[in-house]
Design a protein around this motif. Structure first.
Motif, PDB file in Angstrom:
ATOM      1  N   ASN A 168       5.430   0.220   0.099  1.00 25.03           N
ATOM      2  CA  ASN A 168       5.896   1.401  -0.712  1.00 25.03           C
ATOM      3  C   ASN A 168       7.679   0.966  -1.219  1.00 25.03           C
ATOM      4  O   ASN A 168       8.521   0.922  -0.195  1.00 25.03           O
ATOM      5  CB  ASN A 168       6.177   2.667   0.130  1.00 25.03           C
ATOM      6  CG  ASN A 168       6.481   3.670  -0.580  1.00 25.03           C
ATOM      7  OD1 ASN A 168       6.920   3.732  -1.568  1.00 25.03           O
ATOM      8  ND2 ASN A 168       6.260   4.941   0.163  1.00 25.03           N
ATOM      9  N   SER A 180       3.606   2.580  -4.595  1.00 32.03           N
ATOM     10  CA  SER A 180       3.135   2.072  -3.492  1.00 32.03           C
ATOM     11  C   SER A 180       1.729   1.403  -3.641  1.00 32.03           C
ATOM     12  O   SER A 180       0.825   2.083  -4.529  1.00 32.03           O
ATOM     13  CB  SER A 180       3.484   2.985  -2.598  1.00 32.03           C
ATOM     14  OG  SER A 180       2.413   4.093  -2.904  1.00 32.03           O
ATOM     15  N   PRO A 225      -1.327   6.392  -3.794  1.00 35.92           N
ATOM     16  CA  PRO A 225      -0.954   4.909  -3.602  1.00 35.92           C
ATOM     17  C   PRO A 225      -2.142   4.322  -3.983  1.00 35.92           C
ATOM     18  O   PRO A 225      -3.367   4.624  -3.770  1.00 35.92           O
ATOM     19  CB  PRO A 225      -0.607   4.876  -2.044  1.00 35.92           C
ATOM     20  CG  PRO A 225      -1.215   6.237  -1.413  1.00 35.92           C
ATOM     21  CD  PRO A 225      -1.174   7.211  -2.495  1.00 35.92           C
TER      22      PRO A 225
END
Length: 486
Positions: A168, A180, A225
């Protein structure tokens, strides 16, 4: 014109023949409604040189791929609310991730609701409204309970455990808007959330194949993410990935609010090399969800449903990958406002063609009512795309409208086949004009060039037709202003 767009124009998909009028057969047409989250048009069927999307490309070969489809608001909940109600954000009053359209309009008939009322089995798997969680307004997200007869909310390794291990680069941002990623070296496709979305959707298809259905498969990728099995990262090499050129002078070229969706600018403050890693991860996520969509198409074939099922594939909006130094969405630029849209319907004879007419996601609702023969609500704001399914080159005079919100200040944009015109604060905070034929990267703002004064006047009139400016000293005339002035 850059090589990407040249390839898009001169390399059309394989053609077949003309569109047959198969709508009126006695058997009701099924609908498989496939959504993805945060996917831009970097796909093989749109001519992208490196992104591997064989299954979305396969669907495009069976239908019509719209190369110039635009969302109404490049943010999840406003966009999805517009798609599923057939109304623009000024009507739904959804401009953020908190407000639900039923708070002021409890009697809206949503698209899936219409199918329930007409005897269809209607279900969703995964994310369709902003959140895929069960529950009503104010409890577990912004789902709409009355839109579904059945709701399934899978959660795989990427949601339950792997988020703890991600790389991240923006830890101070919320995980859902972080830069991320993680290549999962152990988990299988079916153990990830979108793998489970595909599996559960296939179960519903099998269980309901003898009855008319509207089944919505809401995939979560390529939303951040970017966690996918490592094999999808391995499809791409770092040297294949590049970022659009920017400089310290870039912010001076645009109104301040045009670039304000990415702070700190550029790339949320991460390095260019880190941004390149994230772009590769984004492409890996596209290829992963593409594979899951392939499973759905295989299931339609194996279950004998393909010949009687309309398939609609869409993303809720586009996505910036470094253009103008921006990332994610919520801009009025082309890369944020444009999204993939593919429609495949029984009886299509001109399948495999790309349509370059300017269309909108709000057009999906009326299109499906025509394709299935259902009576639409009277207040839909889009237009049926069936003429373009019959002939992708047919005349089409409807522009596309996209809007964003910067606190109390709106940004409104209108797109024709040649031009994009944007106003910030109804022109008081800046305006933009781009020739999308000669300047598809939107690098040269022509709004203040006297040579284009007549074009600005024409585009301004188009914009005011949908987004009229408030009356000075009087009552706000738009629901946008009414909500944000409270």
């Amino acid at each position: 014109m850059n090589s990407y767009l040249i390839k898009l124009i001169v390399t059309p998909l394989v053609l077949t023949s003309a569109f047959s009028s198969a709508y009126s057969k006695d058997r009701k047409k099924n609908v498989l409604f496939i959504s993805v989250d945060d996917m831009n048009n970097d796909l093989g069927c749109y001519g992208h040189p490196i992104v591997k999307s064989p299954n979305i490309d396969r669907l495009a070969s069976r239908g019509i791929a719209f190369a110039n489809a635009y969302c109404q608001f490049p943010l999840s909940s406003p966009s999805r609310s517009s798609i599923l109600t057939g109304m623009r954000p000024d009507k739904t009053r959804v401009f953020d991730l908190n407000y639900h359209f039923r708070q002021d309009f409890p009697d809206i008939t949503t698209l899936p609701q219409l199918f329930i009322e007409n005897g269809y089995f209607v279900a969703r798997v995964g994310k369709m409204y902003h959140y895929g969680n069960p529950g009503d307004i104010g409890t577990n997200g912004l789902d709409d309970k009355v839109s579904w007869m059945e709701r399934i909310n899978p959660a795989g390794l990427d949601k339950t455990t792997l988020e703890l291990d991600i790389i991240n680069y923006t830890p101070n941002r919320g995980l859902g808007s972080s830069m991320s990623y993680l290549p999962d070296k152990k988990g299988k496709d079916y153990e990830h959330t979108d793998g489970k979305v595909a599996s559960e959707t296939i179960k519903l298809l099998a269980q309901n194949k003898e009855k008319p259905f509207f089944i919505a498969a809401g995939f979560y990728k390529p939303h951040t993410p970017w966690i996918t099995p490592a094999k999808y990262f391995n499809l791409y090499k770092p040297e294949q990935i590049s970022l659009p050129e920017i400089s310290g002078e870039t912010p001076k070229l645009y109104p301040e609010l045009a670039l304000s969706s990415t702070k700190p600018w550029p790339y949320f403050g991460i390095t260019a090399n880190q941004a390149l890693e994230c772009k590769l991860a984004y492409y890996a996520a596209i290829s992963f969800v593409d594979s899951q969509i392939g499973r759905l198409l295989d299931a339609l074939d194996s279950l004998g449903l393909a010949e009687n099922t309309i398939v609609v594939f869409w993303s809720d909006h586009g996505y910036h990958l470094g253009e103008h130094g921006l990332w994610f969405k919520q801009s009025c630029f082309e890369q944020s406002a444009k999204n993939p849209l593919i429609i495949s319907a029984p009886g299509m004879k001109k399948s495999g063609k790309i349509c370059r007419r300017t269309v909108e996601l709000v057009d999906i609702y009326p299109t499906l009512t025509v394709l299935t023969g259902l009576k639409p609500p009277a207040d839909l704001e889009g237009f049926s795309l069936t003429p373009l399914l019959k002939n992708p080159a047919a005349k089409w005079k409807h522009p596309a409208y996209t809007q964003v919100q910067r606190g109390n200040t709106p940004g409104h944009s209108v797109r024709t086949e040649t031009w994009r015109y944007t106003e910030w604060g109804f022109g008081k905070m800046g305006n933009e004009l781009y020739n999308e034929i000669t300047d598809p990267q939107e690098l040269n703002n022509l709004a203040d060039d006297p040579q284009y004064a007549d074009i600005v006047k024409e585009m301004k009139a188009l914009l005011k037709a949908v987004h009229p400016a408030p009356v000075e000293g009087g009552k706000a005339v738009s629901d946008t202003r009414a909500r944000f002035s409270n």
